[in-house]
Write an enzyme that holds these catalytic residues in place. Structure first.
Site, mmCIF file in Angstrom:
data_model
loop_
_atom_site.group_PDB
_atom_site.id
_atom_site.type_symbol
_atom_site.label_atom_id
_atom_site.label_comp_id
_atom_site.label_asym_id
_atom_site.label_seq_id
_atom_site.Cartn_x
_atom_site.Cartn_y
_atom_site.Cartn_z
ATOM 1 N N ASP A 63 0.855 -1.154 0.077
ATOM 2 C CA ASP A 63 0.027 0.098 -0.002
ATOM 3 C C ASP A 63 0.837 1.402 0.115
ATOM 4 O O ASP A 63 1.365 1.574 0.967
ATOM 5 C CB ASP A 63 -0.758 0.149 1.221
ATOM 6 C CG ASP A 63 -2.011 -0.870 1.234
ATOM 7 O OD1 ASP A 63 -2.671 -0.975 0.035
ATOM 8 O OD2 ASP A 63 -2.542 -1.327 2.123
ATOM 9 N N HIS A 180 -11.587 -0.718 9.368
ATOM 10 C CA HIS A 180 -10.200 -1.531 10.087
ATOM 11 C C HIS A 180 -10.800 -1.927 11.438
ATOM 12 O O HIS A 180 -10.424 -2.891 12.026
ATOM 13 C CB HIS A 180 -9.010 -0.521 10.190
ATOM 14 C CG HIS A 180 -8.476 -0.345 9.088
ATOM 15 N ND1 HIS A 180 -8.688 0.682 8.236
ATOM 16 C CD2 HIS A 180 -7.181 -0.872 8.433
ATOM 17 C CE1 HIS A 180 -8.112 0.594 7.100
ATOM 18 N NE2 HIS A 180 -7.169 -0.423 7.057
ATOM 19 N N ASP A 250 -10.315 -6.887 0.396
ATOM 20 C CA ASP A 250 -9.594 -6.056 1.440
ATOM 21 C C ASP A 250 -9.183 -6.967 2.663
ATOM 22 O O ASP A 250 -9.636 -8.236 2.749
ATOM 23 C CB ASP A 250 -10.220 -4.897 1.902
ATOM 24 C CG ASP A 250 -9.487 -3.738 2.426
ATOM 25 O OD1 ASP A 250 -8.273 -4.066 2.763
ATOM 26 O OD2 ASP A 250 -9.908 -2.683 2.725
#
Length: 340
Positions: A63, A180, A250
């Protein structure tokens, strides 16, 4: 199986013996690197070489978007947050588009030169001002600006030889909760989403090599998070948008993924919904559970072909970049913008 459906992470600066054994597992098709895996450019080069010695074809990702999401800093060009390009676009669209292209090219070139295959970029979310986790990672709140700047960034990445992955389908920017640590719920109708957040994905689907869905429930469309929803991934992304590339989940370790159950259930749910590769990060026990739970899984040959298409065919050298006037000019521009 050349490109298995699981992407894992590593603990530190060097491969451990356990990680070498994990890499040999045919279910492992990718590795994602984090800031904890980076000390300096020499060490990164040594790490990617060591990985290739065990599995030459494994996909190595990161990322590395710019702004607060840039894993490698010392020795790399400091990339500004994409919102800076959005601000520049409002003043000088032509200059912003040229810089977005150059940003994609430079960012990709640096990563490729150190042995990585791709970064999970660009962010195609809109910045509504609600989501702190998205915020200035987005180019703009306006879908047409996001689309134009992201298009230029993708062209630059492609010029360097790197695939581009758009995230977080169909848009994470409207919800305040951070997936998250929570499971965000977007209560808008499909029509509202289609007329805003979805626009960049619709426009850029033909150019994107990968897409990462959000761990967000769009409650008026489906009761499952997008990354576990066959409706979002198969009906809308594949059929309606005609997307041909790789769908990455994800991170299955995020709180937003817990709605699907334990790690094994999450992996099966994501793959069954249409993901080609699942990410399991920051939890080695969870990663081992996934590998164990996927033994004997009937992995789609189509998925393997899509993943194989992400392999990088040629890379610039660090020497060639250092000697390139364009590289040095763009690096100076980006460093200056990042400091403002």
């Amino acid at each position: 199986m050349t490109h298995g459906p699981v992407m894992l992470d590593l603990e530190g600066y060097e491969l451990t013996e356990d990680e070498r054994a994990l890499l040999a597992n045919p279910l492992v098709g990718g590795l994602i690197l984090f800031a904890r895996n980076y000390r300096d450019p020499y060490q990164l080069q040594s790490l990617t070489r060591a990985i290739r010695e065990v599995r030459p074809e494994v996909l190595i990702a990161v990322d590395h978007e710019g702004g607060r999401v840039q894993r490698f800093r010392e020795g790399f060009t400091r990339i500004p947050a994409m919102a800076k390009l959005g601000e520049l676009f409002l003043q000088d669209p032509e200059q912003a588009l040229e810089l977005a292209w150059d940003t994609g090219w430079l960012m990709a070139s640096e990563l490729l030169a150190y042995g990585l295959d791709f970064t999970f970029a660009p962010v195609l979310d809109l910045d509504y001002g609600f989501s702190e986790v998205i915020g200035d990672r987005a180019f703009s709140k306006r879908p047409e600006i996001v689309t134009r700047l992201a298009d230029a960034l993708i062209e630059g990445m492609h010029e360097a030889g790197m695939p581009a992955t758009g995230k977080h389908f169909p848009g994470h920017g409207y919800v305040a909760a951070d997936s998250h640590v929570d499971l965000p719920v977007d209560e808008r109708s499909f029509k509202e989403i289609d007329e805003s957040c979805l626009k960049p994905f619709v426009a850029l689907a033909p150019q994107l090599d990968g897409v990462m869905p959000a761990h967000v429930v769009y409650s008026q469309v489906d009761n499952k998070p997008a990354g576990f929803s066959a409706h979002w991934l198969k009906d809308i992304l594949r059929r309606q948008l005609g997307f041909k590339g790789v769908i990455f989940s994800d991170d299955l370790g995020m709180a937003g993924a817990a709605a699907a159950g334990g790690y094994i259930e999450r992996a099966h749910a994501a793959l069954d919904a249409g993901c080609d590769m699942v990410l399991v990060c920051n939890d080695r026990k969870g990663a081992l559970e996934v590998l164990s739970g996927l033994e004997g899984y009937s992995f789609s040959p189509r998925s393997e072909q899509r993943l194989a298409a992400l392999q990088v065919m040629s890379r610039p050298t660090l020497e060639s970049l250092d000697a390139d006037p364009r590289y040095n000019r763009v690096a100076d521009q980006l460093e200056a913008m990042a400091q403002i």
